[in-house]
Write an enzyme that holds these catalytic residues in place. Sequence first.
Site, PDB file in Angstrom:
ATOM      1  N   ASN A 158       5.921  -1.511  11.332  1.00 49.98           N
ATOM      2  CA  ASN A 158       5.050  -1.039  10.334  1.00 49.98           C
ATOM      3  C   ASN A 158       5.513  -1.855   9.008  1.00 49.98           C
ATOM      4  O   ASN A 158       6.183  -2.811   9.112  1.00 49.98           O
ATOM      5  CB  ASN A 158       5.480   0.484  10.197  1.00 49.98           C
ATOM      6  CG  ASN A 158       4.317   1.218   9.666  1.00 49.98           C
ATOM      7  OD1 ASN A 158       3.393   1.197   8.753  1.00 49.98           O
ATOM      8  ND2 ASN A 158       3.922   2.526  10.338  1.00 49.98           N
ATOM      9  N   ASN A 202       0.775  -1.324  -0.078  1.00 50.14           N
ATOM     10  CA  ASN A 202       0.057   0.003  -0.089  1.00 50.14           C
ATOM     11  C   ASN A 202       0.858   1.349  -0.181  1.00 50.14           C
ATOM     12  O   ASN A 202       2.022   1.383   0.583  1.00 50.14           O
ATOM     13  CB  ASN A 202      -0.984   0.046   1.356  1.00 50.14           C
ATOM     14  CG  ASN A 202      -0.596   0.640   2.361  1.00 50.14           C
ATOM     15  OD1 ASN A 202      -0.685   1.848   2.413  1.00 50.14           O
ATOM     16  ND2 ASN A 202      -0.071   0.043   3.307  1.00 50.14           N
ATOM     17  N   PHE A 229      -1.654   8.067   4.434  1.00 51.38           N
ATOM     18  CA  PHE A 229      -2.501   8.502   5.534  1.00 51.38           C
ATOM     19  C   PHE A 229      -3.743   9.335   4.941  1.00 51.38           C
ATOM     20  O   PHE A 229      -4.109  10.476   5.468  1.00 51.38           O
ATOM     21  CB  PHE A 229      -1.873   9.590   6.281  1.00 51.38           C
ATOM     22  CG  PHE A 229      -0.656   9.076   7.214  1.00 51.38           C
ATOM     23  CD1 PHE A 229      -0.377   7.579   7.377  1.00 51.38           C
ATOM     24  CD2 PHE A 229       0.182   9.865   7.998  1.00 51.38           C
ATOM     25  CE1 PHE A 229       0.454   7.301   8.010  1.00 51.38           C
ATOM     26  CE2 PHE A 229       1.193   9.715   8.657  1.00 51.38           C
ATOM     27  CZ  PHE A 229       1.389   8.279   8.925  1.00 51.38           C
ATOM     28  N   ASN A 264       5.004   6.085   3.454  1.00 54.30           N
ATOM     29  CA  ASN A 264       4.016   6.803   2.525  1.00 54.30           C
ATOM     30  C   ASN A 264       3.798   8.195   2.715  1.00 54.30           C
ATOM     31  O   ASN A 264       2.992   8.739   1.885  1.00 54.30           O
ATOM     32  CB  ASN A 264       2.674   6.038   2.338  1.00 54.30           C
ATOM     33  CG  ASN A 264       2.731   4.562   2.086  1.00 54.30           C
ATOM     34  OD1 ASN A 264       3.742   4.191   1.060  1.00 54.30           O
ATOM     35  ND2 ASN A 264       2.116   3.529   2.597  1.00 54.30           N
TER      36      ASN A 264
END
Length: 360
Positions: free
Chosen positions: A246, A119, A123, A186
């Site tokens: 993460n 992905n 956010f 990201n």
Amino acid sequence: MAFFSYDTLKSLMFRLDPENAHTLAGLGLRVLPACPPAWNAMIDRYFVELPELRQNLWGRTFRNPVGLAAGFDKNGDYIRATPALGFGYTEIGTVTPRPQSGNPRPRLFRLVGERSIQNAMGFNNKGSYHMIQRLKRLRFFDYPVGINIGKNKTTPEKEALRDYETLFKAFRDYGTYVVINISSPNTPGLRDLQNEAFIREVFRIGTGITDKPILLKIAPDMSEEQALELCRVAVEAGAAGIIPTNTTVDYALTPHAKDFGGISGALLTEKSRNLFRAIGREFHDRTLLISVGGIDSPEEAYERIRMGASLVQIYSLLIYEGPALIRRINEGLVRLLKADGYRHISEAIGAEWKTMKDER
């Protein structure tokens, strides 16, 4: 979902774009609590509550140790439905001070052969005000909820502390615990905040604002020495817990990876486990640890617990196996505890290091 095979549902959902499928699943989860017969049927089928697994942490009761990881419920819209999937707690977010749309689509990809997800969401969320309105509706809903917080993409790195301060103030009266997310790949520059100076300052600010436990979530893409140092700094600065790990940007894990975004799921299992082993060895008796990353079986969850995890989290493997996975992990944990002669999960937490110490 309780009334027909998850494999059937998955075959239908996997015909859709991954993000569209997630949106559709989310719609079902929002509707589920409004249909008590279906909600109760799923609770009966998937939620495992046994005395061996019940823990009191931070003054709250966790009826089982398996939680839904951050990223699935970005806006706190599915909290009431989460127990029906079998989870003993949930972590919502990542939430930013202001709403943001995230990165351009497509930004969510299935790596089906490897039972993994990649992905690059960035956010995407409706902001802190929206989430607060959702949390206000939970006044009489007794269920542990972690709140994962991050800075807005447009906030310069030098002003990042201001975003986290805003979020600490916004959520000081909500949730069970708060997680500082500076480890997502990201948001440009976010992982640069994984340094001693920032960690000390953000915990100084947070602990001065809220009495809620504040945890740090770290990335898997660093050396053991770097990870241990960050954890040490965080604990000394007041962290109530550490969450490894993460998603990873180690694209060498699969030839099918994109060259952007983070990978989660089965591809992350070994990398996450190895880093957690190092962290568990050093910190299992110093702070609370939550392990996340490629946990796909009772045996994997139990290994993380023996390494020092009080809680574990699932996300990507839920997509591939459905809520039966959560039931299977919880039931399997009880079986494994009994096989090792433990009467309660607390006896197994960090047992690997206690055993090594006893053998010396």
